[in-house]
Design an enzyme around this catalytic site. Structure first.
Site, PDB file in Angstrom:
ATOM      1  N   GLY A   1      11.798  -1.149   0.566  1.00 29.36           N
ATOM      2  CA  GLY A   1      12.325   0.163   0.950  1.00 29.36           C
ATOM      3  C   GLY A   1      13.036   0.906  -0.170  1.00 29.36           C
ATOM      4  O   GLY A   1      13.877   1.767   0.096  1.00 29.36           O
ATOM      5  N   SER A   2      12.662   0.631  -1.428  1.00 27.85           N
ATOM      6  CA  SER A   2      13.326   1.368  -2.514  1.00 27.85           C
ATOM      7  C   SER A   2      12.930   2.844  -2.486  1.00 27.85           C
ATOM      8  O   SER A   2      13.735   3.712  -2.847  1.00 27.85           O
ATOM      9  CB  SER A   2      13.019   0.742  -3.880  1.00 27.85           C
ATOM     10  OG  SER A   2      11.658   0.871  -4.203  1.00 27.85           O
ATOM     11  N   ASN A   3      11.717   3.143  -2.053  1.00 32.11           N
ATOM     12  CA  ASN A   3      11.319   4.551  -1.934  1.00 32.11           C
ATOM     13  C   ASN A   3      12.041   5.232  -0.774  1.00 32.11           C
ATOM     14  O   ASN A   3      12.428   6.393  -0.877  1.00 32.11           O
ATOM     15  CB  ASN A   3       9.801   4.670  -1.785  1.00 32.11           C
ATOM     16  CG  ASN A   3       9.103   4.408  -3.108  1.00 32.11           C
ATOM     17  OD1 ASN A   3       9.124   5.265  -3.990  1.00 32.11           O
ATOM     18  ND2 ASN A   3       8.542   3.217  -3.270  1.00 32.11           N
TER      19      ASN A   3
ATOM     20  N   ILE B   1      -3.039  -0.830   7.320  1.00 31.01           N
ATOM     21  CA  ILE B   1      -4.001   0.261   7.507  1.00 31.01           C
ATOM     22  C   ILE B   1      -3.709   0.981   8.825  1.00 31.01           C
ATOM     23  O   ILE B   1      -3.488   0.337   9.854  1.00 31.01           O
ATOM     24  CB  ILE B   1      -5.435  -0.320   7.517  1.00 31.01           C
ATOM     25  CG1 ILE B   1      -5.761  -0.878   6.129  1.00 31.01           C
ATOM     26  CG2 ILE B   1      -6.461   0.726   7.935  1.00 31.01           C
ATOM     27  CD1 ILE B   1      -7.029  -1.715   6.073  1.00 31.01           C
TER      28      ILE B   1
ATOM     29  N   ASN C   1       1.028   9.625   2.119  1.00 32.21           N
ATOM     30  CA  ASN C   1       1.124   8.243   1.643  1.00 32.21           C
ATOM     31  C   ASN C   1       1.443   8.225   0.154  1.00 32.21           C
ATOM     32  O   ASN C   1       1.070   9.134  -0.587  1.00 32.21           O
ATOM     33  CB  ASN C   1      -0.212   7.528   1.896  1.00 32.21           C
ATOM     34  CG  ASN C   1      -0.160   6.056   1.530  1.00 32.21           C
ATOM     35  OD1 ASN C   1       0.792   5.346   1.876  1.00 32.21           O
ATOM     36  ND2 ASN C   1      -1.164   5.578   0.807  1.00 32.21           N
TER      37      ASN C   1
ATOM     38  N   HIS D   1       1.082   5.996  -3.374  1.00 30.67           N
ATOM     39  CA  HIS D   1       0.265   4.915  -3.929  1.00 30.67           C
ATOM     40  C   HIS D   1       0.540   4.743  -5.423  1.00 30.67           C
ATOM     41  O   HIS D   1       0.548   5.738  -6.160  1.00 30.67           O
ATOM     42  CB  HIS D   1      -1.223   5.205  -3.691  1.00 30.67           C
ATOM     43  CG  HIS D   1      -2.083   4.071  -4.132  1.00 30.67           C
ATOM     44  ND1 HIS D   1      -2.225   2.917  -3.396  1.00 30.67           N
ATOM     45  CD2 HIS D   1      -2.804   3.886  -5.264  1.00 30.67           C
ATOM     46  CE1 HIS D   1      -3.005   2.076  -4.052  1.00 30.67           C
ATOM     47  NE2 HIS D   1      -3.377   2.644  -5.193  1.00 30.67           N
TER      48      HIS D   1
ATOM     49  N   ASP E   1      -6.210   4.990   1.022  1.00 29.04           N
ATOM     50  CA  ASP E   1      -5.876   5.681  -0.233  1.00 29.04           C
ATOM     51  C   ASP E   1      -6.891   6.774  -0.556  1.00 29.04           C
ATOM     52  O   ASP E   1      -7.180   7.050  -1.726  1.00 29.04           O
ATOM     53  CB  ASP E   1      -5.773   4.675  -1.397  1.00 29.04           C
ATOM     54  CG  ASP E   1      -4.719   3.602  -1.121  1.00 29.04           C
ATOM     55  OD1 ASP E   1      -3.691   3.935  -0.525  1.00 29.04           O
ATOM     56  OD2 ASP E   1      -4.936   2.440  -1.494  1.00 29.04           O
TER      57      ASP E   1
HETATM   58  C1  GRF Z   1       5.404   0.929  -3.615  1.00 22.23           C
HETATM   59  O1  GRF Z   1       4.933   0.595  -4.895  1.00 22.23           O
HETATM   60  C2  GRF Z   1       4.355   1.677  -2.851  1.00 22.23           C
HETATM   61  O2  GRF Z   1       3.649   2.585  -3.618  1.00 22.23           O
HETATM   62  C3  GRF Z   1       3.468   0.539  -2.432  1.00 22.23           C
HETATM   63  O3  GRF Z   1       4.389  -0.450  -2.021  1.00 22.23           O
HETATM   64  C4  GRF Z   1       5.578  -0.326  -2.779  1.00 22.23           C
HETATM   65  C5  GRF Z   1       6.734  -0.226  -1.831  1.00 22.23           C
HETATM   66  O4  GRF Z   1       7.965  -0.312  -2.473  1.00 22.23           O
HETATM   67  N1  GRF Z   1       2.488   0.943  -1.475  1.00 22.23           N
HETATM   68  P1  GRF Z   1       9.309  -0.076  -1.662  1.00 22.23           P
HETATM   69  O5  GRF Z   1       9.228  -0.835  -0.357  1.00 22.23           O
HETATM   70  O6  GRF Z   1       9.473   1.401  -1.450  1.00 22.23           O
HETATM   71  O7  GRF Z   1      10.401  -0.627  -2.546  1.00 22.23           O
END
Ligand code: GRF
Length: 209
Positions: free
Chosen positions: A12-14, A94, A109, A111, A147
Site C-alpha cells: 500500500g505504498s501507492n 484480475i 490501474n 503498472h 494491463d
Molecule cells: C506497484 O508496483 C504496482 O504498480 C504493482 O504492485 C505494486 C504495489 O505496491 N501492481 P504498493 O502496494 O502500492 O506498495
C-alpha cells in the site's frame, strides 16, 4: 468534493502516497472515501485505517475463487460511497466486466512498466532481465485485457548499467507514487477525458507539466 475509492492488495505504498498528497491535501478538493483490500492482514489495511478511511476486505477465497462474485461484492460496496474514480493501486487480482461495466471509464490501474512492454507480473524484473535500457510507469484505464487499456500518463525510468533489482524497484516505485498522485489530482480537477475522435487516446490537460 471529488470522491476516490482505492483498491489494494499488499504493502500500500501507492495508497500512502494518495493519502499524503491527495486525501490530506487541502489544495486538492478530493477525498478517499473507501479502500478495498483483496488480502487479509495486508499492510495497506493498516495505512487506510490509520487515516480514518472506511476499509473493506474482499478476498477471492471468500467467494470460492469466483471472480464475478467477488467483483459483485466489490461493486456493492463501492456503490455505497458513489465514487467518481476507482483506483487500482497495486490490486493484484484480475477484475471482470462486473466491476468495469459498473463504473465505465472510471476504473484506472497502475503498472510498473511502459506498457505495452512487460505486462503482467514481475514487470520490473522482466525489464531488467530482458536487458532493456529503459522501463517506466503507466497509469491507464482498466479494461478486461490485463494491463490493456489506454494510457493516461506514462513516464520512463532509465535502467542504469550495474542496476540491481532492488535499486531499480526503488526508482520505479518512486516514480509510481508521483505519477499516480498527479493522475488522480488531474482527474479531480476535471482535466482527463477520452479523445472523442480516437477512443484509444486520453486527453490530459496538464499544460504539458
Ligand atoms: C506497484 O508496483 C504496482 O504498480 C504493482 O504492485 C505494486 C504495489 O505496491 N501492481 P504498493 O502496494 O502500492 O506498495
Amino acid at each position: 468534493m471529488y470522491r476516490i475509492a482505492v483498491m489494494v492488495s499488499g504493502n500500500g505504498s501507492n495508497l500512502q502516497a494518495l493519502i499524503d498528497s491527495v486525501h490530506n491535501n487541502p489544495k486538492v478538493d478530493a477525498q478517499i472515501v473507501m479502500v478495498i483490500c483483496s488480502k487479509e492482514g495486508a499492510k495497506a489495511i493498516e495505512r487506510s485505517t490509520e487515516a480514518g478511511i472506511r476499509t473493506e476486505v474482499v478476498t477471492l477465497e471468500s467467494r470460492d475463487g469466483n471472480r464475478e462474485r467477488r467483483d459483485g461484492e466489490v461493486v456493492r460496496l463501492l456503490r455505497l460511497v458513489a465514487p467518481d474514480l476507482v483506483v487500482m493501486a497495486g490490486w493484484m487480482s484480475i477484475v471482470t466486466p462486473v466491476l468495469l461495466d459498473a463504473f465505465p471509464d472510471k476504473v484506472i490501474n497502475l503498472h510498473p512498466s511502459l506498457l505495452p512492454a512487460f505486462p503482467g507480473m514481475n514487470s520490473i524484473a522482466q525489464a531488467l532481465d530482458w536487458g532493456a535500457t529503459v522501463t517506466g510507469v503507466t497509469v491507464h484505464i482498466a479494461e478486461e485485457a490485463v494491463d490493456g487499456g489506454p494510457p493516461i500518463l506514462q513516464e520512463p525510468v532509465p535502467i542504469l548499467p550495474g542496476d540491481t533489482l532492488e535499486a531499480l524497484e526503488d526508482r520505479v516505485h518512486g516514480v509510481e507514487h508521483r505519477l499516480l498522485v498527479r493522475t488522480v489530482t488531474l482527474y479531480a480537477q476535471g482535466k482527463v477525458r477520452r479523445d472523442p475522435a480516437r477512443l484509444r487516446r486520453m486527453i490530459v490537460d496538464d499544460g504539458g507539466a
